[in-house]
Design a protein around this motif. Sequence first.
Motif: not given
Length: 852
Positions: A110-135
Amino acid sequence: MAHKSIKRAAAVLALVLSCAEAGPSQGPPALKASQVPLFSLRAQVAKTGGHAPTTQSFIFSLNTGKQKVSARSDAWSPWLEFSAADAEAALQVYSNRSRGQFPVMLWLGITPVVDPTLVNVQIRFPGPDSTFDLHGDLFGPSLGIMVWRDANTNAPRAATMAGYNQRYWHEFDAAALPASQRPKNFLIVDRFIGGDADRLDWQEGISHLAEIGITAMIVPPTAPLRDMLLENGIRRIALGGGIVDGPLGIGTTTADIEKWSSGFAANYFKANFQPGDFSQFALADEPGWYYPSAMEAVDKNPAALRIFQHYLADQHLTPAMLGAAYWGQVHPIGRSRVTQGAPLAARRLFYWTCRFFPWYAAEYMREGTDELHRAFTPDLKTFSNWNNFAGQYYFEGFPANNPNPQSPDAAMAAPDWFESGRMKATDFLWTEDWFGNNRAWEWSFYASKLRSIAYKNDLQFGAYIVGRSAGEPLDGFLQKVLTLIGGGAKAVFYYNFGPEYNFPGNSYSEVPGAAAQFAHADKMIAEAEDVLWPGREPQAQVAILQPRSSEVWDGLHIPPGSRVLGVTNNELNNQNLDYIAEEFDEYVALEMSDIPVDFVSEDGLTDGTLAKYKVLYITEPDIPSEGQKAIARWVRNGGTLAMVPGAAQADRYDESANILTLLAGSPPHQRTYIWYAPGLKSTGMIGNSHTFGERSEPTFKGKPVVLFNDHTPAVYEGHVEAGNIIYFSYFPGLSYGRLVLDNHLGLQRSAEADSLRSQVLTPVRVAHVSPAVQVSASYVETPMLVSSAGAAITLLNWTGGDLSSVRVTVREPFRIGTATSVTHGPIRFQRQGDVVAFSLPLGAADVVKLTQ
């Protein structure tokens, strides 16, 4: 030593060796790219510098490909695709490549980053109910992402590194120590390796290591990490960088060392670390070098060659004594120049060539130590982690990574422990284990050597306890730690938590129970720290001579092609010489009889050190003549000398000497190479006990006091004026070791082994040695540390099982008023004269505090 005009030598001399001969792993097959789950990812910056973003643009990318996406303000980015090609690329990245197993480690940039930087991420795998929320809460530009499959369902999973690490912390929380129950003075070091710049990842790692009693940690020069350490009560930083240009530094100038040390320090000071933060610095890890490469580097470099020649002159040698007309003709030589019958001049030159390089390494390390003191703080303690576990400095025929293994001069070399200590090359003396918990008792051997050197030279010692090499019993962790601390060590490094996915093959994160055992040890240390920390072991009455001169001559006496495995070898009875194995096994016999032992160097024979001891065991064939004369005087003045076949039959140049052999009447004997001690065949019997190793011809002096079953004398006792000589016509230590140690060097007690253990103790009985602490059970060791604050007796149980009661008697170092077990509480004791006695049950280990 200031190498002011020496050019840089070949990089091979800077090798940090890691040449263990472990067999191939038998783990599961390596992960294939087709097994790695594919996914889509998008990200959003929620805050930057602590505020919601307004007009900023952010770029997001995975480390496996060139694809990048961007987003403005707090908007979600477009989706990044993790493809089959990315999966292939991911498996080629360290440490995925090294491990070849799940989880697969990825990084989101991730650029640029200024401390602190809060980031949210979603990862989606194929198939139902396969999304993960990361922070992530970032102080730098990377967020670690772990991808794996569920072991039961094969379903894809994803987490940040902080999220993945939750699996580790339950054990830490269960073993957590309140701040009042953690050590304060001892350096208890560990390392959490955060693989990204996620504050939560580092915070949880640091806090959980702190809660099991860690008092110092290695961290990179990043300002937020110092704050996290302080928040968790850790005020000391350990550092590891490795001295510039390796353990010899041929071709390195004083300016180079100053630039390296000041640059290293500057990185930390820029990150707001303070001089008082720094406690420890690892100058080298497993240092060593090869011949003939090292010799050639010196020979080709005029300045280095002059240092070599000056070193020889300092040994009171002249060119004529080395077979030359003037110093310009004197160059380093290898063993091919000293075949059988070589003239004394060549022998002298070869011997001092081999001695020069450990001296040179110690000088270089000392200069590095001095520069680090100037760059950081004089209170910084340096160390070099040695892995030549017997203290050998020359290994005949061991190829390892030698660039010239076919050379007739091929050999490997490493620091001389006693020389390094004498020269104060580092502030701490240090080594490591890499052996299982079933061999925790072996730490006593190394600790005794380190302590002997440290006490003589006003230094301290410590060690790496390698958590990954655990195995059963689990409480062997506790025994390892307390063997060191109870034996006088002032630092231990639990090498190292990891986690494993960030440092594969070196971390204990995947070893269940390790953290709890370390916490248990730290709690026991804390409870007795007021007496453990200032304490020193009382003067031992028994010493073993550390071999030195013999090592360079082994190649003349063993079969061609034999390899002396001097580094990474903690099984000292294998791929070694009989006299080295005998030294080790004699120590084990004394240890299991609770006889404190020191080690003395050849230098210590002539400086008055011998006067401290009642008993000296010698095993090495080549002992300097002046040292032999000093031993003879010591015997005549009342000392008791123990000798085995071949001991002291030559001087430092492998020239025949009869100073001690005439006293003992011992015949000549050829040293023997031992490939594998458990394969040794019996060479005789004493009662019901088999003996092993070559036997010598009978001596012509002394009275036989033990006979073989064939009526040949096995042990002689002779008197020389006020002293005694005990001559063994066989190898009692090696024979004991062959019986008491199984194929994995675990202890296997038996009446046959104990009969030979008793033989090893013959000189101790003859000299009326009376240790300050004695215990009713064999295979219980009781090192004691004493100071004005009191005394601490560490009880180490090597019997393999709990003991319902052991009786301990102590000759008072002061008038004892209280006795307290850190495990069982106050102890009632009885006094008779200046001796007190008490009984207590004993598990794996305990510490008893004695105060006035």
